[in-house]
Design an enzyme around this catalytic site. Structure first.
Site, PDB file in Angstrom:
ATOM      1  N   THR A  26       0.823  -1.210   0.000  1.00 50.86           N
ATOM      2  CA  THR A  26       0.000   0.000   0.000  1.00 50.86           C
ATOM      3  C   THR A  26       0.860   1.266   0.000  1.00 50.86           C
ATOM      4  O   THR A  26       1.980   1.254   0.519  1.00 50.86           O
ATOM      5  CB  THR A  26      -0.888  -0.013   1.264  1.00 50.86           C
ATOM      6  OG1 THR A  26      -1.510   1.255   1.408  1.00 50.86           O
ATOM      7  CG2 THR A  26      -0.092  -0.294   2.529  1.00 50.86           C
ATOM      8  N   ASP A  27       0.288   2.357  -0.497  1.00 51.68           N
ATOM      9  CA  ASP A  27       0.998   3.642  -0.419  1.00 51.68           C
ATOM     10  C   ASP A  27       1.028   4.180   1.010  1.00 51.68           C
ATOM     11  O   ASP A  27       1.787   5.100   1.319  1.00 51.68           O
ATOM     12  CB  ASP A  27       0.356   4.667  -1.363  1.00 51.68           C
ATOM     13  CG  ASP A  27      -1.103   4.965  -1.055  1.00 51.68           C
ATOM     14  OD1 ASP A  27      -1.695   4.267  -0.189  1.00 51.68           O
ATOM     15  OD2 ASP A  27      -1.670   5.889  -1.675  1.00 51.68           O
ATOM     16  N   GLU A  28       0.209   3.591   1.900  1.00 51.94           N
ATOM     17  CA  GLU A  28       0.149   4.123   3.275  1.00 51.94           C
ATOM     18  C   GLU A  28       1.463   3.926   4.030  1.00 51.94           C
ATOM     19  O   GLU A  28       1.694   4.578   5.053  1.00 51.94           O
ATOM     20  CB  GLU A  28      -1.010   3.489   4.048  1.00 51.94           C
ATOM     21  CG  GLU A  28      -2.340   3.783   3.401  1.00 51.94           C
ATOM     22  CD  GLU A  28      -3.543   3.586   4.317  1.00 51.94           C
ATOM     23  OE1 GLU A  28      -3.357   3.435   5.532  1.00 51.94           O
ATOM     24  OE2 GLU A  28      -4.660   3.592   3.791  1.00 51.94           O
ATOM     25  N   TYR A  37      -2.265  -0.397  10.849  1.00 53.57           N
ATOM     26  CA  TYR A  37      -2.346  -1.092   9.548  1.00 53.57           C
ATOM     27  C   TYR A  37      -1.089  -0.836   8.723  1.00 53.57           C
ATOM     28  O   TYR A  37      -0.417  -1.772   8.273  1.00 53.57           O
ATOM     29  CB  TYR A  37      -3.585  -0.646   8.770  1.00 53.57           C
ATOM     30  CG  TYR A  37      -3.540  -1.003   7.298  1.00 53.57           C
ATOM     31  CD1 TYR A  37      -3.617  -2.333   6.884  1.00 53.57           C
ATOM     32  CD2 TYR A  37      -3.401  -0.016   6.314  1.00 53.57           C
ATOM     33  CE1 TYR A  37      -3.549  -2.666   5.532  1.00 53.57           C
ATOM     34  CE2 TYR A  37      -3.336  -0.345   4.967  1.00 53.57           C
ATOM     35  CZ  TYR A  37      -3.408  -1.668   4.575  1.00 53.57           C
ATOM     36  OH  TYR A  37      -3.337  -1.998   3.237  1.00 53.57           O
ATOM     37  N   LYS A  64       1.925  -3.395   7.401  1.00 53.97           N
ATOM     38  CA  LYS A  64       2.248  -3.613   5.988  1.00 53.97           C
ATOM     39  C   LYS A  64       3.706  -3.232   5.715  1.00 53.97           C
ATOM     40  O   LYS A  64       4.407  -3.908   4.960  1.00 53.97           O
ATOM     41  CB  LYS A  64       1.327  -2.778   5.086  1.00 53.97           C
ATOM     42  CG  LYS A  64      -0.116  -3.227   5.047  1.00 53.97           C
ATOM     43  CD  LYS A  64      -0.325  -4.603   4.439  1.00 53.97           C
ATOM     44  CE  LYS A  64      -0.043  -4.658   2.951  1.00 53.97           C
ATOM     45  NZ  LYS A  64      -0.401  -5.993   2.373  1.00 53.97           N
TER      46      LYS A  64
END
Ligand code: NAD
Ligand code: DAU
Length: 349
Positions: free
Chosen positions: A130-132, A155, A159
């Site tokens: 993810t870009d998060e 989260y 990741k």
């Protein structure tokens, strides 16, 4: 015959990937590995579930011995790793669930791969991320392949940890891998807890649509099928040991997305004033302000480009939810009701 695992294949993005693989690769054996949590449903892959080149295995990736058994029966050449706890709000309520699946589960997979893939170079561990992991942007700027990791929710921290383990296993044990980091996906089969399907189901049910804070937070949206095409292309032709950013250059403030969906719903169903359902509620703790992706140039060099505009994609998505009430009914469990009450009772009253 190539054997391809898709972990999390009964989830939202995974189900789209499984469908493509089963149909595009009749000579490959596609193995869907999924624990069928609240977010995973066989209904998502019903159309390919019994295809002759597909096997579904209900397996929890946090259980290393179960994974070893699956490996003995169906040793993979490629692993697309998507299984995850994927919802930021849930990670704020129960972070440890995210550690078990996203960190321990990912390392379990890497451990088996390290032991069983020794000496194999034509294998692939594809980590869908993810870009998060890059944190939060201000009003300007983009995430690029060289942006340092700065995860800020449980989260995204889980990741990021998994991504680091993938790179560490690639560097230390020589496992061929690809990581791709993508922004907010939307489309059919998305569990109705994320912003777009939540908004759509609330429009259908004429319930208040909760918008966190002032609705000014910005996300970078991509139609799920465009994401999946990028993943498939990178698996075939991407550089091993490389990280790619996948995005459609489509950043929008949340309120714009929600208001657009309200108007679209009114137009399609001949309803009026759906915007009156929009309800500003207490913000998400630690809410990242803005994500924006500069997609990897190598992706474009390989011939990828997003095909579905946001307007087309939202229309497709809304029409899909309108014509699949049985799916909405089927995927909402007692667990979802409990979560929903915990997350929104105070916010919506
Ligand atoms: P999802 O929540 O819809 O699906 C996750 C799937 O993983 C479900 O089928 C669930 O049953 C399964 N799963 C969960 N825990 C498991 C476990 N312990 N063992 C086996 N299976 C388990 O998620 P999604 O939106 O399809 O996301 C898929 C992947 O893509 C995730 O890794 C996520 O981090 C990543 N991603 C998602 C987005 C997005 O916008 N949705 C964007 C970028 C990256
Ligand atoms: O950026 C990629 C990530 O996008 C993925 O890695 C995650 O798996 C995926 O869940 C998604 O995370 P977000 O937190 O951005 O998605 P979500 O749909 O939960 O929220 C999108 C935006 O909408 C966010 O700014 C929070 C806001 N929001 C969300 C919900 C559920 C609301 O305003 N109201 C809501 O009820």
């Amino acid at each position: 015959m190539l054997t391809i695992w898709v972990t999390g294949g009964a989830g939202f993005i995974g189900s789209h990937l499984v469908r493509h693989l089963v149909r595009q690769k009749p000579d490959c054996r596609i193995i869907t590995i999924d624990a069928l949590t609240y977010a995973g449903h066989l209904a998502n892959i019903a159309d390919v579930l019994h295809a002759s080149n597909h096997v579904f295995l209900k397996t929890n990736i946090a259980d290393a011995s179960a994974l070893r058994e699956v490996w003995d029966s169906y040793p993979p050449d490629w692993i697309f790793h998507l299984a995850a706890e994927s919802h930021v709000d849930r990670s704020i309520l129960s972070p440890l669930d995210f550690v078990y699946t996203n960190v321990v589960g990912s390392v379990n997979l890497l451990e088996i791969a390290r032991q069983r893939w020794k000496g194999h170079s034509d294998v692939l561990f594809y980590q869908v991320s993810t870009d998060e992991v890059y944190g939060s942007l201000g009003e300007t700027g983009f995430f690029t392949e060289s942006t340092p990791y700065n995860p800020r929710s449980p989260y995204s921290a889980s990741k990021a940890a998994a991504d680091h383990f993938v790179r560490a296993y690639g560097h230390t044990y020589g496992i061929p891998y690809i990581i791709s980091n993508c922004g907010n996906n939307y489309g059919p089969y998305q569990f109705p807890e994320k912003l777009i399907p939540l908004t759509i189901t609330h429009l259908i049910e004429r319930k208040p649509i909760p918008v966190y804070g002032e609705g000014k937070n910005v996300r970078d949206w991509i139609y799920v099928e465009d994401h999946v095409r990028a993943i498939l292309l990178l698996a075939e032709r991407g550089k091993r040991g490389h990280t790619y950013l996948i995005g459609a250059r489509n950043t929008r403030p949340n309120i714009e997305v929600v208001a657009y969906l309200c108007d679209l719903y009114d137009e399609i169903t001949n309803t009026q004033n759906s915007r009156s359902l929009i309800t500003y509620v207490k913000d998400r703790p630690g809410h990242d302000f803005r994500y924006a992706i500069e997609p990897s140039s190598h992706l474009f060099a390989l011939g990828w480009a997003p095909k579905v505009s946001f307007e087309e994609g939202l229309r497709e998505t809304l029409l899909w939810y309108l014509s699949h009430p049985e799916w909405i009914e089927a995927v909402r469990s007692e667990e979802y009701t409990q979560y929903y009450i915990q997350q929104y009772k105070e916010r919506l009253g």
